[in-house]
Motif scaffolding. Structure first.
Motif, PDB file in Angstrom:
ATOM      1  N   LYS A  33       0.816  -1.215   0.000  1.00  0.00           N
ATOM      2  CA  LYS A  33       0.000   0.000   0.000  1.00  0.00           C
ATOM      3  C   LYS A  33       0.849   1.265   0.000  1.00  0.00           C
ATOM      4  N   GLU A  34       2.168   1.100   0.193  1.00  0.00           N
ATOM      5  CA  GLU A  34       3.056   2.248   0.250  1.00  0.00           C
ATOM      6  C   GLU A  34       3.584   2.611  -1.143  1.00  0.00           C
ATOM      7  N   GLU A  35       3.970   3.852  -1.292  1.00  0.00           N
ATOM      8  CA  GLU A  35       4.591   4.307  -2.538  1.00  0.00           C
ATOM      9  C   GLU A  35       6.088   4.017  -2.470  1.00  0.00           C
ATOM     10  N   ASN A  71       9.752   0.896  -7.715  1.00  0.00           N
ATOM     11  CA  ASN A  71       9.272  -0.247  -8.464  1.00  0.00           C
ATOM     12  C   ASN A  71      10.287  -1.395  -8.409  1.00  0.00           C
TER      13      ASN A  71
END
Length: 246
Positions: A184-186, A189
């Motif tokens: 759920k965290e940014e 990638n």
């Protein structure tokens, strides 16, 4: 319930471990499809299919190679050949799958990281599979050494042993909760998959010390040497992880 757990239904012995392996593959893949519908995927469907194909072939080859390296003795009999076809290990499957993905991405010219979406399904799949390993007891080479530790269990041979698979089941449950929150965290990638590989391979490196391995090179088992290779492969991520922790 006795371990090994070998139920007989209508006179037919049931291989619970094998059944749970199939369930693990099915549930993990269905969970992956669920996540892909729920989470915005930066890769196209064709690219994902190519990556899955690469991962499948890589995992198939890697699991057999590393499985054989755990006890590299050649037996030219029919029984020995059947053994080679069936021997496998999840560690070789994971690292072989990783290499298979990288080769597939190189072929199609894909540069973006693609592993984060696989972290939770892989963790769940291994979790289910390890339940089967635990129920198989000493019938599978996933048990531990003899111990007087309070968690020592009789896994089918009358000896109190470390229930290595039970330790791993607990560890995987913790990893699943952790990565479900991190999803759920940014984050960067691809970082979740790299963290997963380092955390899981790190766990397996240390747990090998309480397994009755019979083949060592410089004091380490084949699985532990594969863990070392994984640490070297992800050395930059490992260094960043330690710096961040500091």
């Amino acid at each position: 319930m006795n371990i090994p757990f070998e139920p007989v239904v209508a006179g037919v012995p049931i291989n619970v471990h094998l059944i749970l392996e199939y369930i693990a593959f099915f549930v993990a893949f269905r969970y992956y499809l669920f996540l892909r519908r729920k989470v915005a995927d930066h890769l196209s469907t064709s690219t994902r299919l190519t990556i899955i194909l690469g991962a499948t072939f890589g995992a198939l080859i890697g699991s057999r190679i590393i499985g054989f390296m755990e006890n590299p003795v050649l037996d030219y009999s029919i029984a020995g050949f059947i053994y080679l076809l069936n021997v496998k290990t999840i560690m070789g499957g994971l690292f072989g799958g990783l290499l298979g993905v990288e080769i597939a991405k190189w072929i199609i010219g894909e540069k973006q990281s693609s592993g984060d979406l696989f972290v939770l399904p892989i963790t769940l799949g291994i979790f289910i599979g390890r339940i089967g390993c635990f129920l198989a007891g000493i019938n599978e080479f996933t048990y531990g050494t003899e111990t007087s530790f309070f968690m020592g269990m009789d896994l089918g041979d009358g000896v109190l042993r470390h229930p290595v698979t039970l330790y791993e089941i607990i560890y995987l449950a913790v990893l699943f909760v952790l990565f479900r929150r991190l999803m759920k965290e940014e984050l960067e990638n691809g970082i979740l998959f790299r963290w997963f590989m380092l955390l899981y391979f790190g766990f397996r490196f240390f747990i090998e010390f309480i397994k009755p391995n019979i083949f060592y090179t410089l004091g380490l088992s084949s699985i532990q040497w594969l863990c070392v290779v994984c640490f070297i492969y992800y050395r930059n991520t490992l260094i960043k992880l330690f710096k961040h922790a500091y």
